[in-house]
Design a protein around this motif. Structure first.
Motif, mmCIF file in Angstrom:
data_model
loop_
_atom_site.group_PDB
_atom_site.id
_atom_site.type_symbol
_atom_site.label_atom_id
_atom_site.label_comp_id
_atom_site.label_asym_id
_atom_site.label_seq_id
_atom_site.Cartn_x
_atom_site.Cartn_y
_atom_site.Cartn_z
ATOM 1 N N PHE A 1 0.829 -1.206 0.000
ATOM 2 C CA PHE A 1 0.000 0.000 0.000
ATOM 3 C C PHE A 1 0.861 1.252 0.000
ATOM 4 O O PHE A 1 1.900 1.287 0.644
ATOM 5 C CB PHE A 1 -0.918 0.011 1.229
ATOM 6 C CG PHE A 1 -1.835 -1.177 1.273
ATOM 7 C CD1 PHE A 1 -3.031 -1.171 0.587
ATOM 8 C CD2 PHE A 1 -1.489 -2.311 1.984
ATOM 9 C CE1 PHE A 1 -3.868 -2.272 0.608
ATOM 10 C CE2 PHE A 1 -2.319 -3.419 2.010
ATOM 11 C CZ PHE A 1 -3.516 -3.395 1.320
ATOM 12 N N ASP A 2 0.386 2.293 -0.704
ATOM 13 C CA ASP A 2 1.111 3.561 -0.695
ATOM 14 C C ASP A 2 0.616 4.483 0.415
ATOM 15 O O ASP A 2 1.271 5.446 0.764
ATOM 16 C CB ASP A 2 1.041 4.262 -2.055
ATOM 17 C CG ASP A 2 -0.375 4.515 -2.527
ATOM 18 O OD1 ASP A 2 -1.324 4.081 -1.849
ATOM 19 O OD2 ASP A 2 -0.542 5.156 -3.585
ATOM 20 N N LYS A 3 -0.558 4.205 0.961
ATOM 21 C CA LYS A 3 -1.028 4.934 2.141
ATOM 22 C C LYS A 3 -1.600 3.917 3.130
ATOM 23 O O LYS A 3 -2.057 2.845 2.726
ATOM 24 C CB LYS A 3 -2.015 6.034 1.785
ATOM 25 C CG LYS A 3 -3.311 5.588 1.173
ATOM 26 C CD LYS A 3 -4.197 6.782 0.868
ATOM 27 C CE LYS A 3 -5.642 6.320 0.965
ATOM 28 N NZ LYS A 3 -6.623 7.268 0.626
ATOM 29 N N PRO A 4 -1.562 4.228 4.418
ATOM 30 C CA PRO A 4 -1.911 3.255 5.450
ATOM 31 C C PRO A 4 -3.311 2.658 5.308
ATOM 32 O O PRO A 4 -4.222 3.289 4.785
ATOM 33 C CB PRO A 4 -1.799 4.053 6.751
ATOM 34 C CG PRO A 4 -0.942 5.220 6.424
ATOM 35 C CD PRO A 4 -1.156 5.517 4.977
ATOM 36 N N VAL A 5 -3.443 1.451 5.789
ATOM 37 C CA VAL A 5 -4.698 0.710 5.777
ATOM 38 C C VAL A 5 -5.147 0.524 7.216
ATOM 39 O O VAL A 5 -4.339 0.207 8.088
ATOM 40 C CB VAL A 5 -4.491 -0.677 5.126
ATOM 41 C CG1 VAL A 5 -5.757 -1.500 5.180
ATOM 42 C CG2 VAL A 5 -4.018 -0.530 3.697
ATOM 43 N N LYS A 6 -6.446 0.710 7.442
ATOM 44 C CA LYS A 6 -7.014 0.502 8.779
ATOM 45 C C LYS A 6 -8.040 -0.619 8.694
ATOM 46 O O LYS A 6 -9.008 -0.529 7.937
ATOM 47 C CB LYS A 6 -7.659 1.782 9.300
ATOM 48 C CG LYS A 6 -8.156 1.662 10.721
ATOM 49 C CD LYS A 6 -8.678 2.995 11.233
ATOM 50 C CE LYS A 6 -9.161 2.875 12.659
ATOM 51 N NZ LYS A 6 -9.760 4.138 13.117
ATOM 52 N N ILE A 7 -7.801 -1.675 9.471
ATOM 53 C CA ILE A 7 -8.634 -2.872 9.428
ATOM 54 C C ILE A 7 -9.331 -3.064 10.777
ATOM 55 O O ILE A 7 -8.717 -2.890 11.828
ATOM 56 C CB ILE A 7 -7.771 -4.122 9.126
ATOM 57 C CG1 ILE A 7 -7.030 -3.967 7.789
ATOM 58 C CG2 ILE A 7 -8.610 -5.391 9.163
ATOM 59 C CD1 ILE A 7 -7.902 -3.972 6.561
ATOM 60 N N THR B 1 -2.853 -0.702 10.309
ATOM 61 C CA THR B 1 -3.254 -0.634 11.710
ATOM 62 C C THR B 1 -4.567 -1.381 11.860
ATOM 63 O O THR B 1 -5.260 -1.645 10.869
ATOM 64 C CB THR B 1 -3.427 0.822 12.179
ATOM 65 O OG1 THR B 1 -4.442 1.447 11.395
ATOM 66 C CG2 THR B 1 -2.128 1.599 12.062
ATOM 67 N N TRP B 2 -4.907 -1.698 13.088
ATOM 68 C CA TRP B 2 -6.119 -2.466 13.334
ATOM 69 C C TRP B 2 -6.795 -2.006 14.617
ATOM 70 O O TRP B 2 -6.165 -1.448 15.506
ATOM 71 C CB TRP B 2 -5.808 -3.968 13.428
ATOM 72 C CG TRP B 2 -4.677 -4.268 14.379
ATOM 73 C CD1 TRP B 2 -3.351 -4.408 14.065
ATOM 74 C CD2 TRP B 2 -4.760 -4.409 15.801
ATOM 75 N NE1 TRP B 2 -2.614 -4.627 15.197
ATOM 76 C CE2 TRP B 2 -3.451 -4.638 16.279
ATOM 77 C CE3 TRP B 2 -5.796 -4.369 16.710
ATOM 78 C CZ2 TRP B 2 -3.172 -4.825 17.625
ATOM 79 C CZ3 TRP B 2 -5.526 -4.550 18.059
ATOM 80 C CH2 TRP B 2 -4.224 -4.787 18.501
ATOM 81 N N ILE C 1 -1.547 -7.897 9.406
ATOM 82 C CA ILE C 1 -1.905 -6.499 9.151
ATOM 83 C C ILE C 1 -0.698 -5.590 9.400
ATOM 84 O O ILE C 1 -0.384 -4.714 8.593
ATOM 85 C CB ILE C 1 -3.108 -6.083 10.026
ATOM 86 C CG1 ILE C 1 -4.365 -6.868 9.598
ATOM 87 C CG2 ILE C 1 -3.346 -4.570 9.947
ATOM 88 C CD1 ILE C 1 -5.498 -6.832 10.605
ATOM 89 N N GLU C 2 -0.013 -5.822 10.511
ATOM 90 C CA GLU C 2 1.163 -5.008 10.839
ATOM 91 C C GLU C 2 2.290 -5.222 9.824
ATOM 92 O O GLU C 2 2.973 -4.266 9.449
ATOM 93 C CB GLU C 2 1.637 -5.319 12.255
ATOM 94 C CG GLU C 2 0.661 -4.810 13.310
ATOM 95 C CD GLU C 2 0.955 -5.308 14.717
ATOM 96 O OE1 GLU C 2 1.933 -6.075 14.912
ATOM 97 O OE2 GLU C 2 0.196 -4.938 15.634
ATOM 98 N N ALA C 3 2.460 -6.448 9.342
ATOM 99 C CA ALA C 3 3.500 -6.732 8.344
ATOM 100 C C ALA C 3 3.236 -5.986 7.038
ATOM 101 O O ALA C 3 4.170 -5.654 6.304
ATOM 102 C CB ALA C 3 3.599 -8.237 8.090
#
Length: 183
Positions: free
Chosen positions: A15-21, A50-51, A44-46
């Motif tokens: 991803f080029d910008k963070p993902v929130k799961i 963030t989660w 998710i962290e790898a």
């Protein structure tokens, strides 16, 4: 024997910008759920994401929680985690089928969901599947959610609606010219 098969795994999503799961877990079998969650968090962290974590009473409540979060939260994707072990009644079939069907319907509506609800015959089967050092089904569900988020981002925001389009600021009625109403 199924335990000795190897399966292809897609490379980790980038991803080029963070993902929130959002991880939604039914901790009915707490030790199994904890292992599923550990695998999901690590994946998710790898991927640099963030989660958040929320617990619900059972597997049937997982899709409802995801549906609420989809309408009211701010998440890119979801990981559904839990375990259903066959018992002596048909309740097992109801829980397995209905939770899976509801998660599929949410996915068809555009939610990016990795389904890690284990449906097994015995506790030892669940333990093997949940173990982050073993089959790591929690990590696999998180990876699935991340891949769907990557696809959603690749294809961009929805530009094609269904049904009627809202009227624009400027419109023309049949038989009239712009700015003059037809009488």
């Amino acid at each position: 024997m199924a335990g000795h098969e190897t399966h292809y795994t897609l490379p980790r999503a980038v991803f080029d910008k963070p993902v929130k799961i959002l991880i939604v877990v039914a901790p009915y079998y707490k030790d199994i759920a904890d292992n599923l969650v550990a695998g999901a968090k690590a994946e998710i962290e790898a991927a640099g994401g963030t989660w958040d974590l929320v617990e619900v009473p059972g597997a049937l409540e997982i899709p409802t929680a995801i549906g609420i979060a989809g309408r009211m939260g701010n998440f890119d994707g979801y990981v559904a985690l839990g375990c259903v072990i066959r018992g002596e009644t048909t309740h097992y079939d109801t829980v397995c089928n209905d939770s899976s069907r509801a998660i599929s319907l949410l996915g068809l509506q555009g939610q990016c969901i990795g389904n890690g609800i284990l449906t097994v015959e015995t506790r030892p089967q669940a333990e093997v599947r949940a173990d982050p050092a073993g089959q790591n089904k929690g990590g696999g569900a998180a990876a699935a959610a991340l891949h769907l988020v990557a696809l959603a981002r690749k294809w961009g925001t929805a530009s094609k609606g269904v049904g009627f389009k809202p009227a624009s600021e400027e419109y023309r009625l049949a038989g009239s010219t712009k700015g003059t109403p037809s009488a």
